[in-house]
Write a protein that holds these residues in place. Structure first.
Motif, PDB file in Angstrom:
ATOM      1  N   TYR A 154       7.995  -3.597   8.046  1.00  0.00           N
ATOM      2  CA  TYR A 154       8.237  -2.343   8.782  1.00  0.00           C
ATOM      3  C   TYR A 154       8.526  -1.207   7.807  1.00  0.00           C
ATOM      4  N   ARG A 155       9.201  -1.533   6.721  1.00  0.00           N
ATOM      5  CA  ARG A 155       9.485  -0.515   5.705  1.00  0.00           C
ATOM      6  C   ARG A 155       8.192  -0.062   5.010  1.00  0.00           C
ATOM      7  N   ALA A 156       7.291  -1.005   4.716  1.00  0.00           N
ATOM      8  CA  ALA A 156       6.030  -0.657   4.045  1.00  0.00           C
ATOM      9  C   ALA A 156       5.185   0.249   4.951  1.00  0.00           C
TER      10      ALA A 156
ATOM     11  N   ARG B 130      14.497  -9.164  12.936  1.00  0.00           N
ATOM     12  CA  ARG B 130      15.307  -8.790  14.094  1.00  0.00           C
ATOM     13  C   ARG B 130      14.871  -9.547  15.344  1.00  0.00           C
ATOM     14  N   ASP B 131      13.595  -9.964  15.363  1.00  0.00           N
ATOM     15  CA  ASP B 131      13.011 -10.548  16.578  1.00  0.00           C
ATOM     16  C   ASP B 131      12.288 -11.859  16.272  1.00  0.00           C
ATOM     17  N   ILE B 132      12.687 -12.534  15.212  1.00  0.00           N
ATOM     18  CA  ILE B 132      11.955 -13.747  14.809  1.00  0.00           C
ATOM     19  C   ILE B 132      12.206 -14.866  15.826  1.00  0.00           C
TER      20      ILE B 132
ATOM     21  N   ALA C 179       2.458  -0.866  17.303  1.00  0.00           N
ATOM     22  CA  ALA C 179       2.552  -1.166  15.867  1.00  0.00           C
ATOM     23  C   ALA C 179       3.242  -2.517  15.677  1.00  0.00           C
ATOM     24  N   ARG C 180       4.228  -2.809  16.523  1.00  0.00           N
ATOM     25  CA  ARG C 180       4.925  -4.102  16.446  1.00  0.00           C
ATOM     26  C   ARG C 180       3.951  -5.253  16.709  1.00  0.00           C
ATOM     27  N   VAL C 181       3.068  -5.057  17.696  1.00  0.00           N
ATOM     28  CA  VAL C 181       2.098  -6.116  18.021  1.00  0.00           C
ATOM     29  C   VAL C 181       1.280  -6.466  16.777  1.00  0.00           C
TER      30      VAL C 181
HETATM   31  O1   DC Z   1      16.091  -5.636   7.496  1.00  0.00           O
HETATM   32  P1   DC Z   1      15.719  -4.202   7.135  1.00  0.00           P
HETATM   33  O2   DC Z   1      16.875  -3.259   7.086  1.00  0.00           O
HETATM   34  O3   DC Z   1      14.882  -4.125   5.885  1.00  0.00           O
HETATM   35  O4   DC Z   1      14.778  -3.718   8.352  1.00  0.00           O
HETATM   36  C1   DC Z   1      14.256  -2.427   8.387  1.00  0.00           C
HETATM   37  C2   DC Z   1      14.005  -1.979   9.819  1.00  0.00           C
HETATM   38  O5   DC Z   1      12.906  -2.683  10.366  1.00  0.00           O
HETATM   39  C3   DC Z   1      15.165  -2.165  10.786  1.00  0.00           C
HETATM   40  O6   DC Z   1      15.756  -0.933  11.101  1.00  0.00           O
HETATM   41  C4   DC Z   1      14.573  -2.729  12.028  1.00  0.00           C
HETATM   42  C5   DC Z   1      13.145  -3.034  11.707  1.00  0.00           C
HETATM   43  N1   DC Z   1      12.785  -4.436  11.892  1.00  0.00           N
HETATM   44  C6   DC Z   1      12.335  -4.809  13.135  1.00  0.00           C
HETATM   45  O7   DC Z   1      12.317  -3.997  14.057  1.00  0.00           O
HETATM   46  N2   DC Z   1      11.910  -6.080  13.340  1.00  0.00           N
HETATM   47  C7   DC Z   1      11.951  -6.981  12.345  1.00  0.00           C
HETATM   48  N3   DC Z   1      11.516  -8.227  12.573  1.00  0.00           N
HETATM   49  C8   DC Z   1      12.434  -6.617  11.071  1.00  0.00           C
HETATM   50  C9   DC Z   1      12.859  -5.326  10.878  1.00  0.00           C
END
Ligand code: DC
Length: 230
Positions: free
Chosen positions: A44-46, A131-133, A108-110
């Motif tokens: 998500y950061r990239a 966050r959603d694994i 984008a998440r999909v």
């Molecule tokens: O773990 P992190 O701080 O590097 O994550 C960066 C952002 O990415 C965080 O604000 C939420 C999002 N994220 C997400 O929505 N789902 C994930 N599986 C991982 C991160």
């Protein structure tokens, strides 16, 4: 997308809010088990780095999705976008400030979730943190861990972790930034930050990294034994 998780290709899902200790714990658990590790936050950061690099408004869902579709992302390490090393660039304050907005775009998440499932299939499992694994990416993971810690401790860890790249503000500012990101991550409609019903919730406040890792490994061995019995 069909993929299987079993004791032969186990997934250890590690979820939790910012600063809960996920990245460090995931890396050490992966090392101890000899499994590959995937940091989905880095994905998500990239994407967010590329959004900013191209001058796209992070809230422009259509443009963010179109970019996600054509993004050439190598999760590394180091993380590469279009062959360029962005490993440090994705940890800057600008990216941290915009990432929750980008991560709230459902389409984008999909695309990223599909890439994460492909990674799991190609590697035959691994330690996957985000966050959603446990809830979305790998709901049939062998072990689901949800890490929590007090806001104070999370802010301190974030400062230590980001010290090299993030503008070093005071602890209160870091706390406020974490609270803001938590609110967006937990409140978004698409796969909000939440513990899976069958996740093991571990409070890491005041617990050493080694202590948390040991607890995760203990749970892993128990989950593996239980799975092998059935
Ligand atoms: O773990 P992190 O701080 O590097 O994550 C960066 C952002 O990415 C965080 O604000 C939420 C999002 N994220 C997400 O929505 N789902 C994930 N599986 C991982 C991160």
């Amino acid at each position: 997308m069909g993929f299987v998780t079993s004791p032969k290709n186990p997934v250890v899902a590690i979820d939790g809010p910012a600063g809960s200790g996920k990245s460090t714990v995931a890396r050490k658990v992966a090392e101890a088990l000899g499994l590959p590790a995937l940091d989905t936050g880095a994905m998500y950061r990239a994407l967010t780095w590329a959004v900013l690099d191209e001058g796209i408004d992070p809230a422009d869902a259509a443009a963010v999705t179109a970019l996600a579709e054509r993004l050439e992302l190598d999760v590394g390490p180091p993380v590469l976008v279009g062959g360029r090393d962005v490993n440090d660039a994705i940890r800057t304050a600008d990216v941290s400030a915009a990432v929750s907005v980008v991560a709230a775009v459902p389409e984008a998440r999909v695309i990223l979730v599909r890439a994460q499932r492909e990674w799991i299939a190609v590697h035959s499992g691994g330690v996957v943190e985000g966050r959603d694994i446990g809830t979305v990416v790998a709901p049939d993971a062998l072990l689901k861990i949800y890490l929590v810690a007090s806001e104070e401790e999370r802010a301190r860890r974030r400062q230590e972790q980001d010290g090299a790249t993030e503008a070093s503000g005071d602890l209160d500012a870091t706390k406020a930034a974490i609270r803001r990101r938590d609110a967006i991550d937990s409140g978004r409609a698409a796969s909000p930050l939440a513990a899976a019903e069958d996740a093991v919730v571990l409070d890491t406040t005041g617990v050493s990294v080694e202590g948390v890792v040991e607890e995760v490994l203990r749970r892993y061995r128990a989950a593996l034994e239980a799975a092998q019995r059935t």
